[in-house]
Design a protein around this motif. Structure first.
Motif, short mmCIF file in Angstrom:
data_model
loop_
_atom_site.label_atom_id
_atom_site.label_comp_id
_atom_site.label_asym_id
_atom_site.label_seq_id
_atom_site.Cartn_x
_atom_site.Cartn_y
_atom_site.Cartn_z
N TYR A 183 -10.62 -1.21 3.29
CA TYR A 183 -11.16 -1.93 2.12
C TYR A 183 -10.49 -1.44 0.84
O TYR A 183 -10.45 -2.17 -0.15
N ASP A 226 -9.77 -3.83 -2.47
CA ASP A 226 -11.09 -3.58 -3.05
C ASP A 226 -11.48 -4.69 -4.03
O ASP A 226 -10.69 -5.13 -4.86
N LEU A 227 -12.73 -5.13 -3.92
CA LEU A 227 -13.27 -6.15 -4.81
C LEU A 227 -12.98 -5.87 -6.28
O LEU A 227 -12.63 -6.77 -7.05
N LEU A 228 -13.10 -4.60 -6.67
CA LEU A 228 -13.00 -4.24 -8.09
C LEU A 228 -11.60 -4.45 -8.66
O LEU A 228 -11.43 -4.43 -9.87
N CYS A 229 -10.64 -4.63 -7.79
CA CYS A 229 -9.25 -4.72 -8.24
C CYS A 229 -8.78 -6.16 -8.47
O CYS A 229 -7.69 -6.36 -9.03
N TRP A 277 -16.47 -2.95 -13.83
CA TRP A 277 -15.57 -2.44 -12.79
C TRP A 277 -14.60 -1.35 -13.26
O TRP A 277 -14.28 -0.46 -12.48
N THR A 303 -20.74 -5.04 -0.05
CA THR A 303 -20.22 -5.22 -1.41
C THR A 303 -18.76 -5.64 -1.44
O THR A 303 -18.29 -6.17 -2.45
N SER A 323 -16.41 -3.47 -1.39
CA SER A 323 -15.75 -2.48 -2.24
C SER A 323 -15.91 -1.08 -1.67
O SER A 323 -17.04 -0.57 -1.54
N ILE A 373 -17.31 1.10 -4.63
CA ILE A 373 -18.76 1.00 -4.80
C ILE A 373 -19.45 1.75 -3.68
O ILE A 373 -20.48 2.42 -3.90
N SER A 377 -21.40 -5.56 -7.85
CA SER A 377 -20.70 -6.23 -6.74
C SER A 377 -20.92 -7.73 -6.75
O SER A 377 -20.22 -8.47 -6.04
#
Length: 238
Positions: free
Chosen positions: A94, A98-101, A118, A174, A176, A179, A197
């Motif tokens: 992940y 990653d979601l945050l990116c 984020w 999430t 992430s 996270i 998230s």
């Protein structure tokens, strides 16, 4: 046709220490086993008491969905422990997506919300985990720094089976890894991390209206996220 459900067959549920370490739960004196028939050996008295309380709270019909600690312990023993390295590797992946990116280019308000929620988490990961993940706009995959990913992977592999069972939900729910680590290390309140998230989904709901089915699914995931945080705390209790 009604679905079949197992019926309660015990009167008393008790948490007890085991010779050689660990704790277990007994139903009328008989030790509980996992679905795969492994001994239910739990890492802390607090977790054993929580599992016993879930069994004691059952009515005439057993409702597995009302027993998150029991389900988490079963998963740790039956599913995670036999393939711990593989589970850790899967979760570590992940980090490269990653979601945050992955950030929106527009509108400005959504961009600002993502940055506000984020960026501090990415900074925390860089400072605490030694892993700097870089944000980019759009949805096309772009590889992250190999050294940062290696540090994140090593941190995942340090988790034991019970910790990893909880961590699996923290990350997969999430999208992430960052996270997941923030929740695992108490960096922020669980509600705040969950909200972080959901920025994209919440934005869409505000623009187009909330879909009831999607909202119900999101609430189910939110509760599961909190259950994972609680399970991790029980696994680490003295």
């Amino acid at each position: 046709m009604t679905e079949w459900a197992a019926r309660r067959f015990w009167t008393d549920a008790t948490a007890e220490p085991m010779e050689g370490g660990g704790h277990t739960v007994r139903l009328d004196g008989r030790a509980v086993k996992t679905p795969a028939k492994s001994p239910l050996i739990l890492p802390s008295e607090a977790m054993a008491r929580a599992v016993a309380a879930e069994w004691a709270a059952q009515g005439e019909l057993i409702a597995p969905l009302s027993m998150p600690v029991t389900r988490g312990a079963n998963a740790a023993i039956d599913k995670v422990r036999p393939q711990r390295a593989e589970v850790a590797d899967m979760l570590a992946e992940y980090g490269d997506s990653d979601l945050l990116c992955y950030r929106a280019e527009t509108p400005e308000e959504l961009v600002a919300r993502q940055e506000a929620a984020w960026d501090p988490l990415l900074d925390w990961a860089a400072d605490t985990l030694g892993a700097r993940l870089e944000a980019r706009t759009g949805i096309m995959h772009a590889p992250q720094d190999a050294d940062s990913l290696a540090r994140l992977r090593a941190a995942v592999h340090r988790l034991d089976a019970f910790e990893l069972a909880a961590f699996h939900d923290l990350v997969s729910l999430t999208g992430s890894l960052v996270i997941g680590f923030a929740a695992e290390r108490g960096q922020g309140a669980p509600d705040d991390l969950w909200t972080a998230s959901r920025i994209d989904e919440d934005w869409q709901a505000q623009q187009w209206g909330e879909d009831e089915e999607a909202a119900n699914a999101a609430e189910h995931k939110r509760r599961a996220f909190h259950d994972a945080v609680a399970f991790l705390s029980l696994a680490r209790a003295e």
